[in-house]
Scaffold this motif. Structure first.
Motif, PDB file in Angstrom:
ATOM      1  N   GLY A  11     -23.147  13.961  22.322  1.00  0.00           N
ATOM      2  CA  GLY A  11     -22.190  14.027  23.410  1.00  0.00           C
ATOM      3  C   GLY A  11     -20.786  13.587  23.048  1.00  0.00           C
ATOM      4  O   GLY A  11     -19.924  13.490  23.916  1.00  0.00           O
ATOM      5  N   THR A  12     -20.534  13.328  21.774  1.00  0.00           N
ATOM      6  CA  THR A  12     -19.202  12.935  21.323  1.00  0.00           C
ATOM      7  C   THR A  12     -18.534  14.108  20.613  1.00  0.00           C
ATOM      8  O   THR A  12     -19.161  15.122  20.331  1.00  0.00           O
ATOM      9  CB  THR A  12     -19.266  11.739  20.354  1.00  0.00           C
ATOM     10  OG1 THR A  12     -19.973  12.126  19.176  1.00  0.00           O
ATOM     11  CG2 THR A  12     -19.942  10.536  21.000  1.00  0.00           C
ATOM     12  N   THR A  13     -17.250  13.951  20.343  1.00  0.00           N
ATOM     13  CA  THR A  13     -16.507  14.914  19.540  1.00  0.00           C
ATOM     14  C   THR A  13     -15.965  14.189  18.329  1.00  0.00           C
ATOM     15  O   THR A  13     -15.404  13.096  18.457  1.00  0.00           O
ATOM     16  CB  THR A  13     -15.333  15.524  20.337  1.00  0.00           C
ATOM     17  OG1 THR A  13     -15.847  16.187  21.498  1.00  0.00           O
ATOM     18  CG2 THR A  13     -14.549  16.518  19.497  1.00  0.00           C
ATOM     19  N   SER A  14     -16.126  14.778  17.151  1.00  0.00           N
ATOM     20  CA  SER A  14     -15.481  14.224  15.959  1.00  0.00           C
ATOM     21  C   SER A  14     -14.239  15.055  15.667  1.00  0.00           C
ATOM     22  O   SER A  14     -14.244  16.278  15.799  1.00  0.00           O
ATOM     23  CB  SER A  14     -16.423  14.192  14.760  1.00  0.00           C
ATOM     24  OG  SER A  14     -16.756  15.491  14.351  1.00  0.00           O
ATOM     25  N   ILE A  15     -13.178  14.355  15.319  1.00  0.00           N
ATOM     26  CA  ILE A  15     -11.906  14.971  14.937  1.00  0.00           C
ATOM     27  C   ILE A  15     -11.691  14.556  13.494  1.00  0.00           C
ATOM     28  O   ILE A  15     -11.563  13.372  13.192  1.00  0.00           O
ATOM     29  CB  ILE A  15     -10.761  14.465  15.835  1.00  0.00           C
ATOM     30  CG1 ILE A  15     -11.092  14.709  17.309  1.00  0.00           C
ATOM     31  CG2 ILE A  15      -9.441  15.109  15.434  1.00  0.00           C
ATOM     32  CD1 ILE A  15     -10.174  13.982  18.280  1.00  0.00           C
ATOM     33  N   ARG A  16     -11.672  15.539  12.590  1.00  0.00           N
ATOM     34  CA  ARG A  16     -11.702  15.213  11.172  1.00  0.00           C
ATOM     35  C   ARG A  16     -10.638  15.997  10.414  1.00  0.00           C
ATOM     36  O   ARG A  16     -10.397  17.160  10.698  1.00  0.00           O
ATOM     37  CB  ARG A  16     -13.079  15.536  10.621  1.00  0.00           C
ATOM     38  CG  ARG A  16     -13.314  15.087   9.221  1.00  0.00           C
ATOM     39  CD  ARG A  16     -14.749  15.400   8.812  1.00  0.00           C
ATOM     40  NE  ARG A  16     -14.953  15.006   7.447  1.00  0.00           N
ATOM     41  CZ  ARG A  16     -15.931  14.241   7.021  1.00  0.00           C
ATOM     42  NH1 ARG A  16     -16.821  13.808   7.874  1.00  0.00           N
ATOM     43  NH2 ARG A  16     -16.040  13.919   5.770  1.00  0.00           N
ATOM     44  N   ALA A  66       0.837  -1.194   0.000  1.00  0.00           N
ATOM     45  CA  ALA A  66       0.000   0.000   0.000  1.00  0.00           C
ATOM     46  C   ALA A  66       0.875   1.248   0.000  1.00  0.00           C
ATOM     47  O   ALA A  66       1.727   1.418   0.850  1.00  0.00           O
ATOM     48  CB  ALA A  66      -0.915   0.001   1.221  1.00  0.00           C
ATOM     49  N   PRO A  67       0.655   2.139  -0.969  1.00  0.00           N
ATOM     50  CA  PRO A  67       1.444   3.371  -0.998  1.00  0.00           C
ATOM     51  C   PRO A  67       0.983   4.326   0.097  1.00  0.00           C
ATOM     52  O   PRO A  67      -0.172   4.310   0.501  1.00  0.00           O
ATOM     53  CB  PRO A  67       1.143   3.937  -2.382  1.00  0.00           C
ATOM     54  CG  PRO A  67      -0.214   3.412  -2.707  1.00  0.00           C
ATOM     55  CD  PRO A  67      -0.292   2.048  -2.059  1.00  0.00           C
ATOM     56  N   ASP A  68       1.905   5.139   0.594  1.00  0.00           N
ATOM     57  CA  ASP A  68       1.507   6.192   1.517  1.00  0.00           C
ATOM     58  C   ASP A  68       0.776   7.257   0.707  1.00  0.00           C
ATOM     59  O   ASP A  68       1.288   7.742  -0.295  1.00  0.00           O
ATOM     60  CB  ASP A  68       2.735   6.811   2.197  1.00  0.00           C
ATOM     61  CG  ASP A  68       3.298   5.918   3.286  1.00  0.00           C
ATOM     62  OD1 ASP A  68       2.552   5.058   3.773  1.00  0.00           O
ATOM     63  OD2 ASP A  68       4.466   6.092   3.633  1.00  0.00           O
ATOM     64  N   ALA A  69      -0.414   7.590   1.117  1.00  0.00           N
ATOM     65  CA  ALA A  69      -1.196   8.590   0.412  1.00  0.00           C
ATOM     66  C   ALA A  69      -2.062   9.322   1.415  1.00  0.00           C
ATOM     67  O   ALA A  69      -2.511   8.740   2.403  1.00  0.00           O
ATOM     68  CB  ALA A  69      -2.077   7.916  -0.651  1.00  0.00           C
ATOM     69  N   ALA A  70      -2.285  10.595   1.151  1.00  0.00           N
ATOM     70  CA  ALA A  70      -3.137  11.385   2.029  1.00  0.00           C
ATOM     71  C   ALA A  70      -4.551  10.814   2.002  1.00  0.00           C
ATOM     72  O   ALA A  70      -5.078  10.477   0.953  1.00  0.00           O
ATOM     73  CB  ALA A  70      -3.136  12.836   1.584  1.00  0.00           C
ATOM     74  N   THR A  71      -5.133  10.684   3.187  1.00  0.00           N
ATOM     75  CA  THR A  71      -6.467  10.120   3.333  1.00  0.00           C
ATOM     76  C   THR A  71      -7.218  10.925   4.372  1.00  0.00           C
ATOM     77  O   THR A  71      -6.641  11.334   5.375  1.00  0.00           O
ATOM     78  CB  THR A  71      -6.393   8.650   3.797  1.00  0.00           C
ATOM     79  OG1 THR A  71      -5.600   7.912   2.865  1.00  0.00           O
ATOM     80  CG2 THR A  71      -7.766   8.020   3.885  1.00  0.00           C
ATOM     81  N   GLY A  72      -8.502  11.134   4.132  1.00  0.00           N
ATOM     82  CA  GLY A  72      -9.338  11.801   5.118  1.00  0.00           C
ATOM     83  C   GLY A  72      -9.782  10.813   6.179  1.00  0.00           C
ATOM     84  O   GLY A  72     -10.093   9.653   5.876  1.00  0.00           O
ATOM     85  N   TYR A  73      -9.773  11.266   7.436  1.00  0.00           N
ATOM     86  CA  TYR A  73     -10.196  10.423   8.551  1.00  0.00           C
ATOM     87  C   TYR A  73     -11.117  11.201   9.468  1.00  0.00           C
ATOM     88  O   TYR A  73     -11.008  12.425   9.594  1.00  0.00           O
ATOM     89  CB  TYR A  73      -8.996   9.949   9.382  1.00  0.00           C
ATOM     90  CG  TYR A  73      -8.186   8.880   8.718  1.00  0.00           C
ATOM     91  CD1 TYR A  73      -8.582   7.547   8.787  1.00  0.00           C
ATOM     92  CD2 TYR A  73      -7.041   9.198   8.006  1.00  0.00           C
ATOM     93  CE1 TYR A  73      -7.840   6.556   8.164  1.00  0.00           C
ATOM     94  CE2 TYR A  73      -6.293   8.209   7.384  1.00  0.00           C
ATOM     95  CZ  TYR A  73      -6.699   6.900   7.467  1.00  0.00           C
ATOM     96  OH  TYR A  73      -5.975   5.915   6.851  1.00  0.00           O
ATOM     97  N   GLU A  74     -12.013  10.458  10.103  1.00  0.00           N
ATOM     98  CA  GLU A  74     -12.822  11.002  11.183  1.00  0.00           C
ATOM     99  C   GLU A  74     -12.684  10.073  12.371  1.00  0.00           C
ATOM    100  O   GLU A  74     -12.964   8.886  12.272  1.00  0.00           O
ATOM    101  CB  GLU A  74     -14.293  11.106  10.792  1.00  0.00           C
ATOM    102  CG  GLU A  74     -15.147  11.681  11.920  1.00  0.00           C
ATOM    103  CD  GLU A  74     -16.617  11.728  11.588  1.00  0.00           C
ATOM    104  OE1 GLU A  74     -17.123  12.830  11.379  1.00  0.00           O
ATOM    105  OE2 GLU A  74     -17.236  10.640  11.516  1.00  0.00           O
ATOM    106  N   LEU A  75     -12.220  10.640  13.479  1.00  0.00           N
ATOM    107  CA  LEU A  75     -12.159   9.913  14.741  1.00  0.00           C
ATOM    108  C   LEU A  75     -13.264  10.454  15.619  1.00  0.00           C
ATOM    109  O   LEU A  75     -13.512  11.657  15.638  1.00  0.00           O
ATOM    110  CB  LEU A  75     -10.818  10.128  15.447  1.00  0.00           C
ATOM    111  CG  LEU A  75      -9.619   9.325  14.942  1.00  0.00           C
ATOM    112  CD1 LEU A  75      -9.207   9.759  13.568  1.00  0.00           C
ATOM    113  CD2 LEU A  75      -8.482   9.447  15.913  1.00  0.00           C
ATOM    114  N   ARG A  76     -13.948   9.570  16.324  1.00  0.00           N
ATOM    115  CA  ARG A  76     -14.974   9.998  17.271  1.00  0.00           C
ATOM    116  C   ARG A  76     -14.538   9.566  18.657  1.00  0.00           C
ATOM    117  O   ARG A  76     -14.113   8.428  18.846  1.00  0.00           O
ATOM    118  CB  ARG A  76     -16.330   9.409  16.917  1.00  0.00           C
ATOM    119  CG  ARG A  76     -16.883  10.003  15.616  1.00  0.00           C
ATOM    120  CD  ARG A  76     -18.231   9.457  15.262  1.00  0.00           C
ATOM    121  NE  ARG A  76     -19.277   9.970  16.109  1.00  0.00           N
ATOM    122  CZ  ARG A  76     -19.975  11.081  15.862  1.00  0.00           C
ATOM    123  NH1 ARG A  76     -19.696  11.791  14.802  1.00  0.00           N
ATOM    124  NH2 ARG A  76     -20.933  11.468  16.673  1.00  0.00           N
TER     125      ARG A  76
END
Length: 77
Positions: free
Chosen positions: A40-45, A6-16
């Motif tokens: 009541g959660t926080t998303s980090i995107r 797998a090549p390193d490539a920029a990817t969008g992520y969302e952590l909750r």
């Protein structure tokens, strides 16, 4: 595909994470968007350049002591 293929490539992520993070944490998560959700959660995107940056973000969540609920790759288009 294995990790080495797998090549390193920029990817969008969302952590909750559980709970609402205060505004002062925005600087610690520089370049990412923190959203306080109604449940009541926080998303980090945001876009991460590679797996190493994702692991660094996960370490920050761990160091914060926040409960990680999910990690999802998201479309950045």
């Amino acid at each position: 595909m294995t990790g080495r293929d797998a090549p390193d490539a920029a990817t969008g992520y969302e952590l909750r994470v559980a709970g609402h993070l205060d505004d002062h944490w925005a600087a610690w998560f520089e370049g990412l968007t923190l959203t306080l959700e109604a449940d009541g959660t926080t998303s980090i995107r945001g876009v991460l350049t590679d797996q190493a940056e994702l692991h660094g973000l996960l370490a920050k969540v761990r160091d914060l002591g926040a409960t990680l609920i999910s990690v999802t790759s998201v479309d950045t288009a």
